[in-house]
Motif scaffolding. Structure first.
Motif, PDB file in Angstrom:
ATOM      1  N   CYS A 153       0.843  -1.200   0.000  1.00 50.99           N
ATOM      2  CA  CYS A 153       0.000   0.000   0.000  1.00 50.99           C
ATOM      3  C   CYS A 153       0.875   1.245   0.000  1.00 50.99           C
ATOM      4  CB  CYS A 153      -0.935   0.020   1.219  1.00 50.99           C
ATOM      5  SG  CYS A 153      -2.113  -1.347   1.281  1.00 50.99           S
ATOM      6  N   TYR A 154       0.333   2.304  -0.602  1.00 48.69           N
ATOM      7  CA  TYR A 154       0.998   3.603  -0.570  1.00 48.69           C
ATOM      8  C   TYR A 154       0.182   4.540   0.329  1.00 48.69           C
ATOM      9  CZ  TYR A 154       2.497   8.260  -1.973  1.00 48.69           C
ATOM     10  OH  TYR A 154       2.936   9.541  -1.957  1.00 48.69           O
ATOM     11  N   PRO A 155       0.780   5.061   1.416  1.00 51.59           N
ATOM     12  CA  PRO A 155       0.056   5.984   2.307  1.00 51.59           C
ATOM     13  C   PRO A 155      -0.041   7.363   1.662  1.00 51.59           C
ATOM     14  CG  PRO A 155       2.284   5.655   3.120  1.00 51.59           C
ATOM     15  CD  PRO A 155       2.142   4.766   1.934  1.00 51.59           C
ATOM     16  N   MET A 156      -1.200   7.667   1.129  1.00 53.73           N
ATOM     17  CA  MET A 156      -1.388   8.931   0.424  1.00 53.73           C
ATOM     18  C   MET A 156      -1.555  10.064   1.429  1.00 53.73           C
ATOM     19  SD  MET A 156      -1.680  10.728  -2.307  1.00 53.73           S
ATOM     20  CE  MET A 156      -1.908   9.561  -3.633  1.00 53.73           C
ATOM     21  N   PRO A 157      -0.695  11.068   1.378  1.00 53.65           N
ATOM     22  CA  PRO A 157      -0.867  12.220   2.273  1.00 53.65           C
ATOM     23  C   PRO A 157      -2.083  13.041   1.838  1.00 53.65           C
ATOM     24  CG  PRO A 157       0.975  12.584   0.760  1.00 53.65           C
ATOM     25  CD  PRO A 157       0.489  11.199   0.524  1.00 53.65           C
ATOM     26  N   PRO A 158      -2.669  13.880   2.702  1.00 61.43           N
ATOM     27  CA  PRO A 158      -2.207  14.165   4.073  1.00 61.43           C
ATOM     28  C   PRO A 158      -2.813  13.245   5.136  1.00 61.43           C
ATOM     29  CG  PRO A 158      -3.916  15.699   3.456  1.00 61.43           C
ATOM     30  CD  PRO A 158      -3.735  14.814   2.286  1.00 61.43           C
ATOM     31  N   ASP A 159      -3.907  12.527   4.795  1.00 59.69           N
ATOM     32  CA  ASP A 159      -4.570  11.712   5.807  1.00 59.69           C
ATOM     33  C   ASP A 159      -4.087  10.264   5.788  1.00 59.69           C
ATOM     34  OD1 ASP A 159      -5.575  11.196   3.353  1.00 59.69           O
ATOM     35  OD2 ASP A 159      -7.685  11.227   3.932  1.00 59.69           O
TER      36      ASP A 159
ATOM     37  N   THR B 158      -1.532  -2.244  -6.966  1.00 54.57           N
ATOM     38  CA  THR B 158      -1.696  -3.417  -7.814  1.00 54.57           C
ATOM     39  C   THR B 158      -0.568  -3.447  -8.855  1.00 54.57           C
ATOM     40  OG1 THR B 158      -3.125  -2.217  -9.347  1.00 54.57           O
ATOM     41  CG2 THR B 158      -4.187  -3.321  -7.468  1.00 54.57           C
ATOM     42  N   HIS B 159      -0.613  -4.447  -9.731  1.00 55.68           N
ATOM     43  CA  HIS B 159       0.390  -4.515 -10.791  1.00 55.68           C
ATOM     44  C   HIS B 159       0.296  -3.295 -11.710  1.00 55.68           C
ATOM     45  CE1 HIS B 159       1.638  -8.562  -9.747  1.00 55.68           C
ATOM     46  NE2 HIS B 159       0.371  -8.946  -9.698  1.00 55.68           N
ATOM     47  N   LEU B 160      -0.923  -2.806 -11.930  1.00 58.53           N
ATOM     48  CA  LEU B 160      -1.078  -1.614 -12.775  1.00 58.53           C
ATOM     49  C   LEU B 160      -0.447  -0.403 -12.111  1.00 58.53           C
ATOM     50  CD1 LEU B 160      -2.276  -0.243 -15.256  1.00 58.53           C
ATOM     51  CD2 LEU B 160      -4.428   0.009 -14.010  1.00 58.53           C
ATOM     52  N   HIS B 161      -0.651  -0.242 -10.795  1.00 59.62           N
ATOM     53  CA  HIS B 161      -0.028   0.878 -10.083  1.00 59.62           C
ATOM     54  C   HIS B 161       1.492   0.804 -10.165  1.00 59.62           C
ATOM     55  CE1 HIS B 161      -4.089   0.970  -8.315  1.00 59.62           C
ATOM     56  NE2 HIS B 161      -3.836   2.214  -7.957  1.00 59.62           N
TER      57      HIS B 161
ATOM     58  N   ASN C  37       1.164  12.005 -10.926  1.00 65.83           N
ATOM     59  CA  ASN C  37      -0.068  12.741 -10.629  1.00 65.83           C
ATOM     60  C   ASN C  37      -1.152  12.321 -11.614  1.00 65.83           C
ATOM     61  OD1 ASN C  37      -1.910  14.517  -9.598  1.00 65.83           O
ATOM     62  ND2 ASN C  37      -1.047  16.318 -10.632  1.00 65.83           N
ATOM     63  N   THR C  38      -1.741  11.152 -11.351  1.00 68.52           N
ATOM     64  CA  THR C  38      -2.811  10.624 -12.197  1.00 68.52           C
ATOM     65  C   THR C  38      -3.984  10.203 -11.321  1.00 68.52           C
ATOM     66  OG1 THR C  38      -1.913   8.383 -12.108  1.00 68.52           O
ATOM     67  CG2 THR C  38      -1.147   9.788 -13.901  1.00 68.52           C
ATOM     68  N   LYS C  39      -5.102   9.933 -11.967  1.00 70.12           N
ATOM     69  CA  LYS C  39      -6.294   9.504 -11.242  1.00 70.12           C
ATOM     70  C   LYS C  39      -6.055   8.200 -10.495  1.00 70.12           C
ATOM     71  CE  LYS C  39     -10.892   7.660 -12.169  1.00 70.12           C
ATOM     72  NZ  LYS C  39     -11.859   7.298 -13.216  1.00 70.12           N
ATOM     73  N   LEU C  40      -5.127   7.384 -11.013  1.00 74.61           N
ATOM     74  CA  LEU C  40      -4.871   6.082 -10.408  1.00 74.61           C
ATOM     75  C   LEU C  40      -4.358   6.207  -8.988  1.00 74.61           C
ATOM     76  CD1 LEU C  40      -5.040   3.121 -11.369  1.00 74.61           C
ATOM     77  CD2 LEU C  40      -2.611   3.256 -11.930  1.00 74.61           C
ATOM     78  N   PHE C  41      -3.661   7.294  -8.672  1.00 73.36           N
ATOM     79  CA  PHE C  41      -3.065   7.477  -7.351  1.00 73.36           C
ATOM     80  C   PHE C  41      -3.776   8.564  -6.544  1.00 73.36           C
ATOM     81  CE2 PHE C  41       0.217   5.574  -9.923  1.00 73.36           C
ATOM     82  CZ  PHE C  41       0.784   4.640  -9.078  1.00 73.36           C
TER      83      PHE C  41
END
Length: 407
Positions: free
Chosen positions: A219-225, A232-235, A257-261
């Motif tokens: 998992c990637y902890p997306m800031p700020p929360d 996934t493999h696509l990410h 900086n895409t919708k995927l993230f």
């Protein structure tokens, strides 16, 4: 031409057989395994000879007495391959040097360290016989390699001709491909692919999820929360490719900086988002499902089984019994038999994509859907409005026993 002369070791070179029987191979003598490499056959017009081409060797076996000479060995070898009119040699009377006019001799003794020893004089042959006598094996023998020197000269001249005209092995490989169309060249990964694989491995190690409450491993902890985004493999492929392309602001700590993230991305044309809002509206307008009350009272049943009677059942004489009250039997709801998720989706014709999404969250059947809310199915399972409607419709038909009507 052959030069016959007395051996320097006191042996008669013209003697074909010794008066005494041999001590090896039941009196037959030392076993000689001859391997003769002849000259390449001439090519027909229009054909090319491949580089490093070799002719098919001829193999013969004969026995030689240990008291015989080098001349006897060479003569027997030439006679066995029927080359008496083509292969010639000479032996020096005083020096004892052996020289083949158009062939070379090498030997390898069986079960020893003597391998590919060239015979250039009578002393080399004497060392060969003495070593076999010292080993004294029950089945003494050695391998004799006789190569046509003309073949070696021709191959060397062909190599120089290839170098002179700038030819390489590409033509040979093309001919191999034409002869064997199913043969494929093993091409390894490109440097870009290797770099991308390394970046994927680094991202996987770097963002291994250590939160025990999270059901994903990467998992990637997306800031700020610190919102967890399941990689996934696509990410991983998208992130690694952006790093390899050196996009601005993208590295191992900053995803593209895409919708995927971006979990907070709101796109007015996003079908999934519109489906989510539509699902909330449908759920709010739906009436509440009827509640079923089940009363299980086993108190009187237990008392009757134990033989306890109520004194009011048999009142004393002169006492009027109380008015009887209507007996209400409790409603008992029958449990619907379970169905597997695969049978459920197949019977109610749910799409394979819906089955795959439900199976990803370990939902085993329609009985488990009763405990999963629409919000969870939309957020975690990623069901659209239409998909969620199909699932709930199939679940309701299953509860009403629609699967039994066809039986």
């Amino acid at each position: 031409m052959q030069a016959a002369s007395p051996s320097p070791y006191g042996e008669d070179e013209d003697q074909e057989k010794s008066a005494e029987p041999s001590n090896f191979n039941d009196g037959k003598g030392i076993k000689v395994s001859l391997c003769f490499t002849p000259l390449l056959l001439p090519l027909t017009n229009g054909k090319k000879c491949r580089k490093n081409a070799k002719a098919t060797p001829e193999n013969r076996v004969f026995f030689l007495h240990e008291d015989q000479t080098l001349q006897n060995l060479v003569d027997r070898a030439i006679d066995s391959i029927n080359k008496t009119d083509k292969l010639t040699y000479c032996v020096g009377n005083r020096s004892g040097l052996f020289a083949g006019d158009n062939f070379t001799l090498k030997y390898t003794i069986n079960c020893s360290d003597s391998k590919d020893i060239q015979i250039t004089n009578l002393m080399d042959f004497a060392n060969l016989i003495n070593e076999i006598k010292q080993l004294n094996p029950p089945a003494a023998g050695f391998k004799l390699f006789m190569n046509d020197a003309s073949a070696d000269l021709k191959l060397n001249s062909m190599d120089s001709l290839h170098q002179e005209h700038g030819e390489d092995d590409d033509e040979d490989s093309d001919e191999d491909d034409q002869e064997n169309p199913t043969k494929k060249k093993n091409s390894g990964p490109t440097p870009e692919e290797l770099s991308q694989n390394e970046n994927i491995a680094r991202l996987t190690r770097m963002y291994a999820c250590k939160d025990w409450s999270c059901k994903f491993t990467t998992c990637y902890p997306m800031p700020p929360d610190v919102t967890h985004i399941h990689l996934t493999h696509l990410h991983l492929n998208t992130w690694a490719a952006a790093i390899g392309a050196k996009e601005n602001g993208v590295d191992l700590e900053h995803p593209p900086n895409t919708k995927l993230f971006d979990p907070t991305f709101n796109d007015p044309n996003d079908i999934a988002l519109l489906s989510h809002h539509r699902l909330l509206t449908v759920n709010q307008n739906q009436p509440a499902p009827p509640s079923i009350i089940i009363n299980n009272d086993f108190k009187d049943l237990a008392a009757a089984m134990q033989g306890h009677h109520n004194p009011l059942d048999h009142p004393p004489p002169g006492v009027n019994p109380p008015p009887s009250q209507p007996t209400h039997q409790p409603i008992r709801a029958a449990l619907v038999p379970k169905m597997t998720l695969a049978a459920f989706c197949d019977y109610y014709e749910l799409h394979l994509i819906i089955e795959g999404k439900l199976n990803e969250l370990n939902i085993t059947g329609p009985h488990a859907l009763h405990f999963v809310s629409n919000q969870q199915l939309a957020d975690e399972v990623r069901l659209s409005v239409g998909e969620l409607a199909d699932v709930r419709d199939a679940q309701e038909r299953w509860l009403l026993g629609g699967w039994q009507s066809s039986q």
